[in-house]
Scaffold this motif. Sequence first.
Motif, PDB file in Angstrom:
ATOM      1  N   ALA A  25       0.809  -1.220   0.000  1.00 32.58           N
ATOM      2  CA  ALA A  25       0.000   0.000   0.000  1.00 32.58           C
ATOM      3  C   ALA A  25       0.842   1.270   0.000  1.00 32.58           C
ATOM      4  O   ALA A  25       0.472   2.268  -0.627  1.00 32.58           O
ATOM      5  CB  ALA A  25      -0.927   0.000   1.219  1.00 32.58           C
ATOM      6  N   ARG A  26       1.980   1.235   0.696  1.00 32.28           N
ATOM      7  CA  ARG A  26       2.761   2.463   0.894  1.00 32.28           C
ATOM      8  C   ARG A  26       3.996   2.598   0.014  1.00 32.28           C
ATOM      9  O   ARG A  26       4.481   3.714  -0.189  1.00 32.28           O
ATOM     10  CB  ARG A  26       3.228   2.564   2.353  1.00 32.28           C
ATOM     11  N   CYS A  27       4.513   1.467  -0.492  1.00 37.84           N
ATOM     12  CA  CYS A  27       5.851   1.510  -1.095  1.00 37.84           C
ATOM     13  C   CYS A  27       5.928   1.103  -2.558  1.00 37.84           C
ATOM     14  O   CYS A  27       6.883   1.469  -3.249  1.00 37.84           O
ATOM     15  CB  CYS A  27       6.807   0.616  -0.301  1.00 37.84           C
ATOM     16  N   PHE A  28       4.960   0.334  -3.040  1.00 41.50           N
ATOM     17  CA  PHE A  28       5.089  -0.245  -4.379  1.00 41.50           C
ATOM     18  C   PHE A  28       5.047   0.785  -5.500  1.00 41.50           C
ATOM     19  O   PHE A  28       5.505   0.516  -6.608  1.00 41.50           O
ATOM     20  CB  PHE A  28       4.008  -1.298  -4.610  1.00 41.50           C
ATOM     21  N   LYS A  29       4.502   1.966  -5.230  1.00 44.93           N
ATOM     22  CA  LYS A  29       4.434   2.988  -6.265  1.00 44.93           C
ATOM     23  C   LYS A  29       5.830   3.335  -6.780  1.00 44.93           C
ATOM     24  O   LYS A  29       6.009   3.627  -7.970  1.00 44.93           O
ATOM     25  CB  LYS A  29       3.745   4.246  -5.728  1.00 44.93           C
ATOM     26  N   CYS A  30       6.813   3.257  -5.896  1.00 43.27           N
ATOM     27  CA  CYS A  30       8.188   3.614  -6.278  1.00 43.27           C
ATOM     28  C   CYS A  30       9.172   2.446  -6.196  1.00 43.27           C
ATOM     29  O   CYS A  30      10.305   2.570  -6.666  1.00 43.27           O
ATOM     30  CB  CYS A  30       8.710   4.736  -5.378  1.00 43.27           C
ATOM     31  N   HIS A  31       8.751   1.325  -5.590  1.00 49.41           N
ATOM     32  CA  HIS A  31       9.701   0.235  -5.338  1.00 49.41           C
ATOM     33  C   HIS A  31       9.097  -1.137  -5.654  1.00 49.41           C
ATOM     34  O   HIS A  31       8.904  -1.968  -4.765  1.00 49.41           O
ATOM     35  CB  HIS A  31      10.161   0.275  -3.875  1.00 49.41           C
ATOM     36  N   SER A  32       8.780  -1.354  -6.919  1.00 46.66           N
ATOM     37  CA  SER A  32       8.247  -2.662  -7.335  1.00 46.66           C
ATOM     38  C   SER A  32       8.760  -2.986  -8.729  1.00 46.66           C
ATOM     39  O   SER A  32       9.762  -2.414  -9.167  1.00 46.66           O
ATOM     40  CB  SER A  32       6.717  -2.649  -7.295  1.00 46.66           C
ATOM     41  N   ASP A  33       8.076  -3.869  -9.439  1.00 49.59           N
ATOM     42  CA  ASP A  33       8.584  -4.285 -10.743  1.00 49.59           C
ATOM     43  C   ASP A  33       8.519  -3.174 -11.785  1.00 49.59           C
ATOM     44  O   ASP A  33       9.309  -3.148 -12.722  1.00 49.59           O
ATOM     45  CB  ASP A  33       7.810  -5.519 -11.233  1.00 49.59           C
ATOM     46  N   GLU A  34       7.598  -2.219 -11.631  1.00 47.01           N
ATOM     47  CA  GLU A  34       7.448  -1.166 -12.616  1.00 47.01           C
ATOM     48  C   GLU A  34       8.426  -0.008 -12.418  1.00 47.01           C
ATOM     49  O   GLU A  34       8.804   0.669 -13.362  1.00 47.01           O
ATOM     50  CB  GLU A  34       6.016  -0.630 -12.589  1.00 47.01           C
ATOM     51  N   LYS A  35       8.837   0.219 -11.183  1.00 52.38           N
ATOM     52  CA  LYS A  35       9.732   1.335 -10.890  1.00 52.38           C
ATOM     53  C   LYS A  35      10.615   0.961  -9.722  1.00 52.38           C
ATOM     54  O   LYS A  35      10.146   0.376  -8.744  1.00 52.38           O
ATOM     55  CB  LYS A  35       8.912   2.593 -10.579  1.00 52.38           C
ATOM     56  N   GLN A  36      11.892   1.302  -9.802  1.00 52.64           N
ATOM     57  CA  GLN A  36      12.824   0.979  -8.725  1.00 52.64           C
ATOM     58  C   GLN A  36      13.602   2.228  -8.310  1.00 52.64           C
ATOM     59  O   GLN A  36      14.789   2.368  -8.606  1.00 52.64           O
ATOM     60  CB  GLN A  36      13.795  -0.128  -9.139  1.00 52.64           C
ATOM     61  N   LYS A  37      12.944   3.143  -7.661  1.00 53.21           N
ATOM     62  CA  LYS A  37      13.607   4.361  -7.217  1.00 53.21           C
ATOM     63  C   LYS A  37      14.731   4.011  -6.250  1.00 53.21           C
ATOM     64  O   LYS A  37      14.541   3.229  -5.318  1.00 53.21           O
ATOM     65  CB  LYS A  37      12.591   5.285  -6.535  1.00 53.21           C
ATOM     66  N   GLY A  38      15.903   4.579  -6.487  1.00 53.44           N
ATOM     67  CA  GLY A  38      17.044   4.269  -5.636  1.00 53.44           C
ATOM     68  C   GLY A  38      17.535   2.843  -5.795  1.00 53.44           C
ATOM     69  O   GLY A  38      18.202   2.304  -4.924  1.00 53.44           O
ATOM     70  N   ASP A  39      17.183   2.216  -6.955  1.00 44.19           N
ATOM     71  CA  ASP A  39      17.590   0.831  -7.225  1.00 44.19           C
ATOM     72  C   ASP A  39      17.059  -0.111  -6.142  1.00 44.19           C
ATOM     73  O   ASP A  39      17.740  -1.033  -5.704  1.00 44.19           O
ATOM     74  CB  ASP A  39      19.113   0.729  -7.321  1.00 44.19           C
ATOM     75  N   LEU A  40      15.827   0.138  -5.711  1.00 44.07           N
ATOM     76  CA  LEU A  40      15.244  -0.651  -4.626  1.00 44.07           C
ATOM     77  C   LEU A  40      13.890  -1.215  -5.033  1.00 44.07           C
ATOM     78  O   LEU A  40      13.028  -0.501  -5.537  1.00 44.07           O
ATOM     79  CB  LEU A  40      15.072   0.218  -3.380  1.00 44.07           C
ATOM     80  N   ARG A  41      13.727  -2.534  -4.789  1.00 46.06           N
ATOM     81  CA  ARG A  41      12.435  -3.189  -4.932  1.00 46.06           C
ATOM     82  C   ARG A  41      12.047  -3.812  -3.595  1.00 46.06           C
ATOM     83  O   ARG A  41      12.903  -4.303  -2.860  1.00 46.06           O
ATOM     84  CB  ARG A  41      12.482  -4.281  -6.005  1.00 46.06           C
ATOM     85  N   LEU A  42      10.746  -3.765  -3.314  1.00 52.19           N
ATOM     86  CA  LEU A  42      10.253  -4.297  -2.046  1.00 52.19           C
ATOM     87  C   LEU A  42       9.151  -5.332  -2.246  1.00 52.19           C
ATOM     88  O   LEU A  42       8.446  -5.659  -1.294  1.00 52.19           O
ATOM     89  CB  LEU A  42       9.730  -3.151  -1.163  1.00 52.19           C
ATOM     90  N   ASP A  43       9.014  -5.859  -3.460  1.00 50.29           N
ATOM     91  CA  ASP A  43       7.907  -6.764  -3.737  1.00 50.29           C
ATOM     92  C   ASP A  43       8.273  -8.238  -3.634  1.00 50.29           C
ATOM     93  O   ASP A  43       7.516  -9.094  -4.090  1.00 50.29           O
ATOM     94  CB  ASP A  43       7.291  -6.454  -5.102  1.00 50.29           C
ATOM     95  N   SER A  44       9.393  -8.569  -3.027  1.00 54.48           N
ATOM     96  CA  SER A  44       9.717  -9.967  -2.740  1.00 54.48           C
ATOM     97  C   SER A  44      10.796 -10.019  -1.672  1.00 54.48           C
ATOM     98  O   SER A  44      11.561  -9.070  -1.500  1.00 54.48           O
ATOM     99  CB  SER A  44      10.211 -10.692  -4.002  1.00 54.48           C
ATOM    100  N   PRO A  45      10.887 -11.122  -0.937  1.00 56.22           N
ATOM    101  CA  PRO A  45      11.951 -11.258   0.062  1.00 56.22           C
ATOM    102  C   PRO A  45      13.340 -11.093  -0.546  1.00 56.22           C
ATOM    103  O   PRO A  45      14.216 -10.460   0.041  1.00 56.22           O
ATOM    104  CB  PRO A  45      11.736 -12.678   0.599  1.00 56.22           C
ATOM    105  N   ALA A  46      13.553 -11.674  -1.737  1.00 52.55           N
ATOM    106  CA  ALA A  46      14.865 -11.595  -2.357  1.00 52.55           C
ATOM    107  C   ALA A  46      15.273 -10.163  -2.645  1.00 52.55           C
ATOM    108  O   ALA A  46      16.421  -9.768  -2.420  1.00 52.55           O
ATOM    109  CB  ALA A  46      14.878 -12.416  -3.649  1.00 52.55           C
ATOM    110  N   TRP A  47      14.324  -9.378  -3.159  1.00 51.10           N
ATOM    111  CA  TRP A  47      14.639  -7.986  -3.452  1.00 51.10           C
ATOM    112  C   TRP A  47      14.882  -7.199  -2.161  1.00 51.10           C
ATOM    113  O   TRP A  47      15.773  -6.337  -2.105  1.00 51.10           O
ATOM    114  CB  TRP A  47      13.492  -7.350  -4.235  1.00 51.10           C
ATOM    115  N   ILE A  48      14.092  -7.451  -1.143  1.00 49.98           N
ATOM    116  CA  ILE A  48      14.275  -6.755   0.135  1.00 49.98           C
ATOM    117  C   ILE A  48      15.661  -7.041   0.693  1.00 49.98           C
ATOM    118  O   ILE A  48      16.359  -6.142   1.166  1.00 49.98           O
ATOM    119  CB  ILE A  48      13.182  -7.177   1.140  1.00 49.98           C
ATOM    120  N   LEU A  49      16.066  -8.299   0.622  1.00 49.75           N
ATOM    121  CA  LEU A  49      17.380  -8.688   1.133  1.00 49.75           C
ATOM    122  C   LEU A  49      18.508  -8.100   0.295  1.00 49.75           C
ATOM    123  O   LEU A  49      19.603  -7.853   0.795  1.00 49.75           O
ATOM    124  CB  LEU A  49      17.502 -10.213   1.163  1.00 49.75           C
TER     125      LEU A  49
END
Length: 314
Positions: A41-65
Amino acid sequence: MLRLKESVGFFLAGVFLSEGSWVSAQATVDFYHEVFPILEARCFKCHSDEKQKGDLRLDSPAWILRGSENGKILTPGQADDSPLYYLTTYDPDDPDYMPSKGKGLTVGEQGLLRRWIEEGARFGDEVSSMMVMSEAVPPSSSVGKKYTDDQPLPPATYDIPTQFAETVESLRELGLLVDTVNHDANRLELSFTYAEDERAFEWNRIEPLAASVVKLGFARSKVSDRQLAKLPVFENLRSLDLRDTAITDAALESVGALEGLESLNLYDTAVTDAGIAHLHGLKQLRRLYLRGTSVSAAGANRLQQAIPGLRVLR
């Protein structure tokens, strides 16, 4: 949402076992049911498969790690050392506050995220199919250097008072960010973070604005203890950001004169208990950020006793 395949569970287990400290008692907070919806709800707008602001994705454990362009964002067991958590606790007007767009986390959501990290940041056996990423491929970053020749410093969001126009223009030419605060043309914010010209730190250039400045940011800048000696001219200052600078306890002597200060960020500086002792008279101080300093728990507690209502984040 579909359940994870067993193979992903083995992948996560392997990650936990490779980091001995990650193995802990069964966590109370359930990542899939409680934490993931917050990120969605809060983070995917900038940190998911469509956009990776700051080279960061939060839509899977692997990306978070994997973390971001600045390194890891999660330190299991230590919420105050985890950017995933502590950036959500900054003042909403802070340039590093997250999320940078949309509604921020509620106090309850911040508390839930903190508990999950403190309990070991375990992902559990169930996550949605959206989060399956057993072999994370680095995303193409949508953000490079924050400001370049092709992407210059942005203009002010709101109009600067006419009497300050000439001064503000000269400061912007030196790399300072100058803007109004919360639509109020009589309240200004200055940020030195991207100012590389030494002339930007010449206080005679800034003093014409001093009475209107309520937010002052030096994060990651080259500011020195000596340059901060003039801080008391900002008599109406409410927020001061000194994180990741070379300041020492000497700078806090000047900070201690800012009687109206409400928020002070000292993350990743060399300050100690002796330095924050200069802050005991700041009765309006409500937030003090101390992660990455040499301030002890005892020193922080003494300051909290001296300033009722102060929240210390370490």
